[in-house]
Design a protein around this motif. Structure first.
Motif, short mmCIF file in Angstrom:
data_model
loop_
_atom_site.label_atom_id
_atom_site.label_comp_id
_atom_site.label_asym_id
_atom_site.label_seq_id
_atom_site.Cartn_x
_atom_site.Cartn_y
_atom_site.Cartn_z
N GLY A 107 108.16 14.95 7.89
CA GLY A 107 108.70 14.53 9.17
C GLY A 107 107.65 14.40 10.25
N ALA A 108 106.60 15.22 10.18
CA ALA A 108 105.54 15.20 11.18
C ALA A 108 104.39 16.06 10.68
CB ALA A 108 106.05 15.73 12.52
N LEU A 109 103.23 15.86 11.27
CA LEU A 109 102.09 16.76 11.09
C LEU A 109 101.97 17.62 12.34
CD1 LEU A 109 99.36 14.45 9.51
CD2 LEU A 109 100.56 16.33 8.40
N GLU A 110 101.83 18.92 12.13
CA GLU A 110 101.69 19.83 13.26
C GLU A 110 100.36 19.55 13.98
OE1 GLU A 110 104.19 21.57 14.01
OE2 GLU A 110 105.24 22.21 12.19
N LYS A 111 100.41 19.51 15.30
CA LYS A 111 99.19 19.39 16.12
C LYS A 111 98.76 20.81 16.46
CE LYS A 111 100.44 14.89 18.04
NZ LYS A 111 101.58 14.66 17.12
N LYS A 112 97.60 21.19 15.95
CA LYS A 112 97.26 22.61 15.99
C LYS A 112 95.83 22.85 16.44
CE LYS A 112 96.64 22.60 10.92
NZ LYS A 112 96.78 21.16 10.67
N MET A 113 95.54 24.12 16.67
CA MET A 113 94.27 24.57 17.24
C MET A 113 93.10 24.32 16.30
SD MET A 113 93.55 28.46 18.46
CE MET A 113 91.91 29.10 18.89
N GLY A 114 93.29 24.58 15.02
CA GLY A 114 92.19 24.48 14.06
C GLY A 114 92.66 23.95 12.73
N ILE A 115 91.85 24.16 11.69
CA ILE A 115 92.06 23.62 10.34
C ILE A 115 92.67 22.21 10.40
CG2 ILE A 115 92.01 25.79 9.06
CD1 ILE A 115 95.10 25.76 8.98
N ASP B 119 87.17 18.15 10.42
CA ASP B 119 87.73 18.68 11.66
C ASP B 119 87.89 17.58 12.70
OD1 ASP B 119 88.39 21.00 13.51
OD2 ASP B 119 86.64 20.17 14.53
N GLU B 120 86.91 16.71 12.82
CA GLU B 120 86.94 15.66 13.84
C GLU B 120 87.93 14.55 13.49
OE1 GLU B 120 82.84 14.56 14.13
OE2 GLU B 120 82.38 16.17 15.56
N GLN B 121 87.98 14.19 12.21
CA GLN B 121 88.88 13.10 11.82
C GLN B 121 90.31 13.59 11.65
OE1 GLN B 121 89.01 10.78 7.81
NE2 GLN B 121 87.57 9.67 9.13
N GLY B 122 90.50 14.75 11.07
CA GLY B 122 91.83 15.30 10.87
C GLY B 122 92.65 14.51 9.87
N CYS B 123 93.89 14.96 9.68
CA CYS B 123 94.83 14.27 8.81
C CYS B 123 95.71 13.33 9.63
CB CYS B 123 95.72 15.29 8.08
SG CYS B 123 94.84 16.35 6.93
N ARG B 124 96.20 12.28 8.96
CA ARG B 124 97.07 11.31 9.62
C ARG B 124 98.32 11.09 8.77
NH1 ARG B 124 94.58 6.31 9.26
NH2 ARG B 124 93.20 7.15 7.63
N LEU B 125 99.41 10.74 9.45
CA LEU B 125 100.65 10.41 8.77
C LEU B 125 100.80 8.90 8.80
CD1 LEU B 125 103.05 11.71 7.36
CD2 LEU B 125 104.23 11.81 9.56
N VAL B 126 100.74 8.27 7.64
CA VAL B 126 100.79 6.81 7.53
C VAL B 126 101.90 6.44 6.56
CG1 VAL B 126 99.51 4.73 6.89
CG2 VAL B 126 98.31 6.63 7.99
N ASP B 127 102.89 5.70 7.05
CA ASP B 127 104.02 5.26 6.22
C ASP B 127 104.67 6.42 5.48
OD1 ASP B 127 103.57 2.60 7.00
OD2 ASP B 127 102.16 2.26 5.34
N GLY B 128 104.81 7.54 6.18
CA GLY B 128 105.49 8.69 5.62
C GLY B 128 104.66 9.56 4.70
#
Length: 577
Positions: free
Chosen positions: A250-258, A60-69
């Motif tokens: 195209g992007a990662l959604e910035k969201k409330m949870g998960i 939850d704290e680290q989350g997912c990242r988009l790196v080089d697509g």
């Protein structure tokens, strides 16, 4: 934060004393008994508690990242996925014809509960893959099944569902993604989808998207939608899946949870795909996946509620605050305070009955797939269809409410990150929205499911409940559930043939009433089965009485609201809001 304790004793009690698991397996010819089922659940519980729960807050704290697509998931998730797959959990309930283990769906459902309790973001990966496999197995050609199903069933590859577009959410008739036929029988898929869970990851292997799109000759509306299998990687000349398809995140959604679940905006730019099923019949094929997912999402609400309860009950036993009711002692553990007990009992009354109702529904799904009698298969399938919107909507509504109440037990400590309660609240919230919002589920129940077989399915379900209530005699929860069932029958009769506005006004209250009666039915069965003086049986009887006296009375208010009709809802002019 306290360790997660898998509810194995509860599962054993339900299998042995409440749901008649061994008898159900004998009827459907499945060679699994209660002892084996408990052993599987024990091992699954250890995996969830020891491997996935420790990753939950970090993810939850680290989350997912988009790196080089490409998506990079939180540290530890790729290794956990590989361990999960190597242990066989990804293939547990899948068809052996495609490499699955073929274990009963009730075990899958309760595994999903423990996955949701310990790491909801992680649990979406296998859940979505399983749903995609079901859609492919039910509708794809034999050639597609042979190529794509075995690695998906094993967990070497994962699946995702691509429906939603920025202008087409619930109303899929508005979707604009296109699929152009190619000379080699494949299709070039072009468009953008949003809110795509598990759209990409760094676990290795392929990611198989099931994409709704329109063919060039498609009619307008939902009758013009087709379903396409669009993979991240295509086969090369040697047949290895190494060629990158023309699809991208195209992007990662910035969201409330998960936060640890990659919810992607996906772009398809003439991406290669294969038609699944018949042209223009894609929505029916996709609903195979969606219906499977709706049961899973309902269990997400149940899992989060159970985990939040464990944390809150542990805290309440240790937190010293205030004085005893007689003023003689203090400070005392807050578990002695009546209001804290009320909140904990509200959660527990839902979780334990929800676990039973989910298990009963899962056994009907097993019956629909495996019973030797075609009429019994059809009857069980209809009951699953009836209960799917109830499980999805009621479990996620009550799951979110439970997470909030558990957070409240902690007071100010529940609002800060240290104890993890605010994550449960944030994570649980999405389950009320995705896979069809809960208002849509209520409309499905009232507008479609009550009409199944001209109302015979719902009436048969009510008769099942009534038979058990009558057999329970004078048990308190049986008597109170009998009263609530009478209200539900009256509401059902009143809504039969009602117009769209009337059903829309009543739908959410009706689904809640339906759920309360169903949970009361499960508490009746549990109270009747809990006849010895063991701590577990004593607790079952006590919580059953609490449900009867403090939760079931909601039925009267819901029935009153349903009977009030739509007039007060529609009276205010639209421009006055």
């Amino acid at each position: 934060m306290f360790d997660y304790v898998p509810p194995i004793d509860d599962y054993r009690f339900l299998l042995t004393h409440v749901l008649g698991f061994d008898r159900a397996m004998a009827e459907t010819g499945q060679e699994v008994d209660g002892d084996l089922a408990v052993a599987v659940l024990e091992e699954a519980g250890r995996m969830c508690a020891q491997r996935l729960h420790p990753l939950n807050r970090h993810g939850d704290e680290q989350g997912c990242r988009l790196v080089d697509g490409g998506v990079v998931t939180p540290a530890g998730f790729p290794d956990a996925w590989r361990d999960f797959v190597a242990a066989g959990w990804a293939s547990m309930s899948a068809d052996p014809a495609h490499g699955g283990q073929g274990l009963p769906f009730i075990l899958q459902l309760w595994l999903d509960e423990m996955l949701s309790a310990t790491n909801l973001s992680f649990g979406l990966f296998p859940g979505l893959t399983r749903g995609a496999c079901e859609a492919i197995a039910a509708h794809a050609s034999d050639a597609l099944k042979a190529t794509w199903l075995p690695p998906m069933v094993s967990g070497a590859w994962t699946g995702a569902m691509a429906l939603t577009e920025s202008g087409a959410g619930t109303d899929l008739a508005l979707l604009k993604t296109r699929a152009a036929p190619q000379a080699d029988g494949r299709y070039a898929v072009t468009g953008q989808k949003i809110f795509i869970s598990s759209g990409d990851h760094d676990f290795g292997g392929n990611v198989i998207h099931l994409v709704l799109a329109r063919l060039p000759d498609a009619p307008e509306g939902v009758k013009g939608i087709s379903l396409f299998l669009v993979p991240k990687y295509l086969p090369d000349a040697q047949g290895d899946f190494t060629v990158r398809n023309s699809m991208s995140v195209g992007a990662l959604e910035k969201k409330m949870g998960i936060h640890a679940q990659p919810t992607c905006v996906m772009n398809y730019d003439d991406a290669t795909g294969w038609l699944v099923g018949e042209p223009h019949k894609g929505l029916a094929a996709m609903f195979t996946m969606m219906n499977a997912e709706r049961l899973m999402v309902g269990v997400q609400g149940l899992g989060v509620a159970g985990a939040a309860y464990q944390q809150a009950a542990g805290y309440a036993r240790e937190r010293l605050q205030g004085r005893s009711a007689d003023g003689a002692r203090g400070p005392v553990a807050i578990i002695e305070h009546a209001d804290v007990r009320r909140m904990l009992l509200n959660i527990r009354a839902f979780v334990e009955a929800g676990r039973a109702l989910g298990g009963w529904t899962a056994l009907q799904l097993d019956r629909a797939h495996h019973h030797p009698d075609a009429a019994e298969r059809a009857r069980a399938d209809a009951l699953v269809a009836l209960l799917t919107p109830v499980v999805k909507a009621a479990f996620t509504d009550m799951g979110f409410e439970s997470a909030v109440q558990a957070q409240q037990v902690f007071g100010g400590h529940g609002y800060i990150r240290e104890w993890g309660m605010e994550q449960y609240v944030r994570d649980a919230r999405i389950a009320q929205i995705y896979e069809g919002t809960n208002g849509v589920q209520a409309m499905d129940l009232v507008g479609r499911k009550l009409a199944l077989a001209d109302g015979l399915v719902v009436e048969g379900y009510f008769d099942l409940i009534m038979a058990d209530l009558d057999a329970a005699g004078t048990i308190l929860v049986a008597a109170r559930t009998r009263d609530a069932l009478a209200l539900l029958r009256d509401a059902t009769a009143a809504l039969r043939g009602a117009g769209v506005t009337a059903t829309g006004a009543a739908a959410v209250d009706y689904l809640r009433l339906f759920a309360l009666v169903s949970l009361g039915w499960m508490w009746t069965r549990m109270a009747q089965a809990a006849q010895d003086d063991s701590p577990l049986h004593q607790a079952k009887r006590a919580v059953a009485d609490y449900f009867a006296l403090r939760v079931l009375p909601q039925a009267h208010g819901l029935a009153t609201g349903i009977a009030a009709g739509e007039a007060s809802i529609m009276a205010l002019a639209a421009d006055a809001f």
